[in-house]
Design a protein around this motif. Structure first.
Motif, PDB file in Angstrom:
ATOM      1  N   UNK A 171      -1.139  -0.333 -10.004  1.00 34.00           N
ATOM      2  CA  UNK A 171      -0.458  -1.982  -9.581  1.00 34.00           C
ATOM      3  C   UNK A 171      -0.244  -2.460  -8.178  1.00 34.00           C
ATOM      4  N   UNK A 172       0.915  -2.773  -7.792  1.00 39.40           N
ATOM      5  CA  UNK A 172       1.724  -3.113  -6.806  1.00 39.40           C
ATOM      6  C   UNK A 172       1.896  -2.113  -6.500  1.00 39.40           C
ATOM      7  N   UNK A 173       2.090  -0.868  -6.717  1.00 39.03           N
ATOM      8  CA  UNK A 173       3.329   0.420  -6.614  1.00 39.03           C
ATOM      9  C   UNK A 173       2.442   0.929  -5.202  1.00 39.03           C
ATOM     10  N   UNK A 174       2.948   2.746  -5.525  1.00 38.61           N
ATOM     11  CA  UNK A 174       2.809   4.154  -4.113  1.00 38.61           C
ATOM     12  C   UNK A 174       2.314   4.894  -4.656  1.00 38.61           C
ATOM     13  N   UNK A 189      -5.247  15.555 -13.901  1.00 42.23           N
ATOM     14  CA  UNK A 189      -4.661  15.326 -12.313  1.00 42.23           C
ATOM     15  C   UNK A 189      -2.990  14.443 -12.538  1.00 42.23           C
ATOM     16  N   UNK A 190      -2.732  15.179 -12.630  1.00 43.21           N
ATOM     17  CA  UNK A 190      -0.868  14.901 -12.325  1.00 43.21           C
ATOM     18  C   UNK A 190      -0.479  14.073 -10.752  1.00 43.21           C
ATOM     19  N   UNK A 191      -0.284  12.834 -11.646  1.00 44.11           N
ATOM     20  CA  UNK A 191      -0.097  11.486 -10.281  1.00 44.11           C
ATOM     21  C   UNK A 191       1.315  11.258 -10.221  1.00 44.11           C
ATOM     22  N   UNK A 192       2.105  11.705  -8.644  1.00 44.53           N
ATOM     23  CA  UNK A 192       3.282  10.758  -8.561  1.00 44.53           C
ATOM     24  C   UNK A 192       3.327  10.178  -7.589  1.00 44.53           C
ATOM     25  N   UNK A 193       4.333   8.512  -8.414  1.00 46.76           N
ATOM     26  CA  UNK A 193       4.157   7.696  -7.526  1.00 46.76           C
ATOM     27  C   UNK A 193       5.429   6.974  -7.797  1.00 46.76           C
ATOM     28  N   UNK A 194       4.845   5.399  -6.882  1.00 49.58           N
ATOM     29  CA  UNK A 194       6.355   4.416  -7.369  1.00 49.58           C
ATOM     30  C   UNK A 194       6.490   3.411  -7.160  1.00 49.58           C
ATOM     31  N   UNK A 195       6.961   2.979  -8.418  1.00 46.21           N
ATOM     32  CA  UNK A 195       6.797   1.568  -9.123  1.00 46.21           C
ATOM     33  C   UNK A 195       6.936   1.058  -8.530  1.00 46.21           C
ATOM     34  N   UNK A 196       6.031  -0.687  -8.821  1.00 41.85           N
ATOM     35  CA  UNK A 196       6.466  -1.438  -8.114  1.00 41.85           C
ATOM     36  C   UNK A 196       7.531  -2.093  -7.750  1.00 41.85           C
ATOM     37  N   UNK A 197       8.723  -1.706  -8.755  1.00 41.05           N
ATOM     38  CA  UNK A 197      10.343  -1.626  -9.132  1.00 41.05           C
ATOM     39  C   UNK A 197      11.072  -0.895  -8.447  1.00 41.05           C
ATOM     40  N   UNK A 198      10.057   0.245  -7.529  1.00 42.21           N
ATOM     41  CA  UNK A 198      10.869   0.993  -6.348  1.00 42.21           C
ATOM     42  C   UNK A 198      11.214   2.052  -7.517  1.00 42.21           C
ATOM     43  N   UNK A 199      10.923   2.565  -8.945  1.00 41.35           N
ATOM     44  CA  UNK A 199      11.342   3.715  -9.772  1.00 41.35           C
ATOM     45  C   UNK A 199      10.364   4.928  -9.722  1.00 41.35           C
ATOM     46  N   UNK A 200       9.899   5.555  -9.818  1.00 38.64           N
ATOM     47  CA  UNK A 200       9.451   6.837  -9.982  1.00 38.64           C
ATOM     48  C   UNK A 200       8.635   6.347 -10.825  1.00 38.64           C
TER      49      UNK A 200
END
Length: 281
Positions: A171-174, A189-200
């Motif tokens: 979504x709007x995460x990174x 495929x293992x994905x690491x990201x930052x959620x829109x609220x800043x959490x992992x």
């Protein structure tokens, strides 16, 4: 595989798939580390000279990367967890099995090998390799028998279905990183990201775009599941909990717990309502 170098994490821009490097390590003094870490450092450095200690976070665990000069005058390094468990050792190409050397050279190509970490805390030994070229960085993992276990990839290097699934999940995460795992049963495929609220946010995707699993926190589980997990891990440490979204065990979609106890891997599965489903390999 979630075993990349602790001091560096690759960041992928969602639109371009371009890799950037981020260093979250912070230098600390020996006295700023836990007693168990101090003891482990003293045991490994021996008569050598301590150079630098960097504290960082790897997969939710505080780790310490230690650089020192051996008695013979050589530079050396190792990484330990905050409970004193030895996680990895910095090694040279000449110090590893010939089969591993061959795979590293094939994967590196004309990229320069910057570092090799021998993982010793897992059930099986493997090697994390970091290579660089023209300011770019990439990493991959090789098993002790020379088989390529995983490699870091950009979003644009994944199948279209995977790209679509990742964008939907973010979504709007990174997006932070994507690791392609190679397995005889099928790649993922293992994905690491930052959620829109800043959490992992961490999840796994199949080549056809199906969501295979997602990381969850202990607090998100029902009380019976939390109770059995705490009881099993005891005085050990929970490193990660993943909720399976595709593969059932004993008729249910399990929570797979990755832990460490008495300095050794301690992995097991639990049903959503607290039923213990056995130890994992």
């Amino acid at each position: 595989m979630k075993k990349f170098l602790a001091s560096l994490a690759a960041v992928f821009l969602l639109v371009t798939g371009t890799a950037l490097a981020v260093d979250d390590a912070k230098p600390v003094t020996l006295s700023e580390t836990p007693p168990a870490v101090q003891k482990a450092i003293a045991a490994r450095t021996g008569d050598g000279k301590l150079d630098e200690i960097d504290r960082s976070n790897e997969n939710g665990e505080t780790v310490f990367e230690v650089n020192f000069i051996t008695k013979a005058g050589d530079e050396s390094d190792f990484t330990i967890a905050d409970d004193g468990t030895l996680l990895s050792l910095g090694v040279s190409l000449a110090e590893i099995p010939l089969a591993v050397q061959k795979t590293i050279r094939a994967q590196a190509g004309d990229w320069e090998v910057e570092g090799i970490n021998k993982n010793v805390a897992d059930a099986e030994i493997s090697f994390d390799v970091e290579v660089t070229k023209d300011g770019q960085e990439k990493s991959f993992n090789v098993a002790n028998d020379g088989v390529l276990s995983s490699r870091e990839v950009a979003l644009t290097e994944t199948p279209a279905a995977v790209q679509a699934a990742i964008k939907t999940q973010l979504g709007d995460g990174r997006l932070m990183s994507i690791e392609e795992d190679f397995d005889p049963a099928g790649n993922s495929f293992d994905v690491e990201a930052v959620a829109p609220d800043g959490g992992k946010k961490s999840f796994s995707v199949a080549p056809d775009g199906r969501l295979l699993s997602e990381e969850v926190t202990l607090e998100k589980l029902l009380p019976p599941a939390r109770k059995i997990i705490r009881g099993k891990i005891g005085d050990g440490k929970i490193l990660r909990i993943d909720r399976s979204l595709s593969e059932k065990k004993a008729g249910v979609l399990p929570y797979q717990v990755e832990g460490r106890k008495d300095g050794k891997p301690f992995d097991f599965s639990v049903g959503p309502h607290g039923r213990f489903l056995g130890m994992d390999d």
